[in-house]
Design a protein around this motif. Structure first.
Motif, mmCIF file in Angstrom:
data_model
loop_
_atom_site.group_PDB
_atom_site.id
_atom_site.type_symbol
_atom_site.label_atom_id
_atom_site.label_comp_id
_atom_site.label_asym_id
_atom_site.label_seq_id
_atom_site.Cartn_x
_atom_site.Cartn_y
_atom_site.Cartn_z
ATOM 1 N N MET A 38 60.024 19.474 43.379
ATOM 2 C CA MET A 38 59.313 18.255 43.761
ATOM 3 C C MET A 38 59.930 17.600 44.983
ATOM 4 N N TYR A 50 56.340 10.894 39.453
ATOM 5 C CA TYR A 50 55.722 12.193 39.188
ATOM 6 C C TYR A 50 56.591 13.007 38.240
ATOM 7 N N PHE A 54 55.499 14.303 34.622
ATOM 8 C CA PHE A 54 55.493 15.751 34.447
ATOM 9 C C PHE A 54 56.321 16.135 33.216
ATOM 10 N N TRP A 76 50.193 17.199 39.461
ATOM 11 C CA TRP A 76 50.800 17.300 40.783
ATOM 12 C C TRP A 76 49.947 16.551 41.813
ATOM 13 N N LEU A 79 50.985 14.531 45.104
ATOM 14 C CA LEU A 79 52.354 14.859 45.517
ATOM 15 C C LEU A 79 52.371 15.748 46.755
ATOM 16 N N TYR A 82 50.569 21.724 47.575
ATOM 17 C CA TYR A 82 50.161 22.160 46.234
ATOM 18 C C TYR A 82 50.556 23.591 45.892
ATOM 19 N N ARG A 84 53.407 24.474 45.758
ATOM 20 C CA ARG A 84 54.560 24.264 44.874
ATOM 21 C C ARG A 84 54.134 24.224 43.415
ATOM 22 N N ALA A 85 53.004 23.571 43.140
ATOM 23 C CA ALA A 85 52.526 23.460 41.750
ATOM 24 C C ALA A 85 52.095 24.823 41.215
#
Length: 354
Positions: A38, A50, A54, A76, A79, A82, A84-85
């Motif tokens: 994150m 977040y 989460f 997510w 943030l 994406y 990363r998610a």
């Protein structure tokens, strides 16, 4: 250890560092990993709410691995970055399937997980397992580039190699968990990108850039390229039941895997939108209502978004599927939406053009 760098940094950290971040509590490899992902390209203050939400929804790696990807993307949403998610979801499944639900303590095995690079793996090893491992995130790069006056952009292989060498040199054998947090804190709180507070820096006496009065030169900037400009129509299509049509983005690329609004080529004129909706989606619509357009900037281009709201007048020929879904506005806002689309759907009436 050159100039007792780590010792001075740890002394400063004991008095001024951040000791009470959410991921410092019940610290384990899972919580450290999620926080590190994150925090990539995102500030701590933004990440904290977040992270807490989460963790409430996905308290451990098993919960994350078993969750639908849409649920992960929803938590997510806003943030940014994406991929990363999507990667964190894939990596959770790898941990469960390949490592029995336990994060490995080996650098190479950690780097085999989707989305985990050398520095993130090292942060997990150091902070979760207390083992010596050198990190090199953006804050650390800035600190070391200035301290050693290393010229050039850290994205260049030659520069990065030098930074890693110094990162390894400075990482102590003792208190490595505190040291990794300390050097990240120093970059975030003191050795900031602009206007660093050099008088408050514990390693200032040994800083080469400070001695030369040239902290602003380090690290070197990424060579700039002009970002191209793109334009698109985004359609808020609302049926007789007040539901809005959402379409899933392709799994890779911009907003990959998120739910967004149907788009049309900007070559269509306003008077052609009704016909385009009929041809492309099989939907008969009333005349469009234009909403104030806006520009959203991605890492490699600017996107000019021109929204239009259209009411579906006939029977909808678009059925719910894996890639298209009719949702009432409150339901739509719980889906994994890109931040600008969420904003657009929240109060579109305020942006309507007269």
């Amino acid at each position: 250890m050159p100039d007792r760098f780590a010792q001075k940094l740890l002394t400063w950290y004991d008095q001024h560092g951040r000791h009470d971040l959410p991921w410092h509590h019940n610290q384990n490899a899972y919580r450290v990993w999620v926080s590190e992902i994150m925090l990539q390209q995102t500030q701590v203050a933004t990440v904290i709410p977040y992270f807490e939400a989460f963790m409430a929804r996905f308290p451990d790696v098993q919960a994350l691995a078993s969750a639908p990807v849409d649920d992960v993307l929803s938590h997510w949403s806003g943030l940014g970055y994406y991929a990363r998610a999507r990667n964190i979801h894939k990596a959770a499944r790898q941990v469960v399937e390949e490592f029995g639900g336990e994060f490995p303590e080996d650098q190479e095995q950690l780097e085999s997980l989707t989305g985990i690079g050398r520095s993130t793996a090292a942060a997990i090893i150091a902070q979760a397992f207390g083992k010596r491992a050198a990190i090199l995130d953006g804050n650390v790069k800035r600190v070391l580039a200035r301290y050693h006056a290393i010229p050039g952009w850290p994205g260049q292989t030659k520069v990065l190699k030098q930074l890693w060498q110094h990162a390894e040199e400075h990482t102590p054998d003792e208190r490595v968990r505190d040291y990794t947090q300390a050097i990240m804190d120093l970059g975030a709180m003191v050795c900031t990108r602009s206007r660093p507070d050099c008088q408050a820096c514990p390693v200032q006496p040994g800083c080469t850039a400070y001695a030369a009065g040239e902290t602003g030169l380090y690290p070197g900037s990424k060579p700039k390229k002009e970002k191209p400009e793109k334009t698109t129509w985004m359609l808020i299509l609302e049926d007789r039941e007040g539901r809005i049509l959402l379409e899933r983005r392709p799994p890779s690329g911009i907003w990959g895997g998120l739910w967004s609004l149907p788009e049309l080529d900007p070559a269509y004129g306003t008077e052609e939108l009704q016909e385009a909706c009929q041809q492309k989606l099989g939907l008969d619509c009333a005349e469009p209502e234009l909403i104030a357009g806006f520009r959203h900037t991605f890492s490699h281009y600017h996107l000019h978004i021109q929204p239009a709201r259209l009411t579906v007048t006939g029977q909808s020929s678009v059925a719910d599927s894996d890639n298209q879904r009719w949702l009432h506005r409150d339901q739509a806002l719980t889906a994994g939406l890109p931040a600008p689309i969420r904003t657009l759907l929240t109060q579109p009436e305020q942006n309507a053009l007269l």
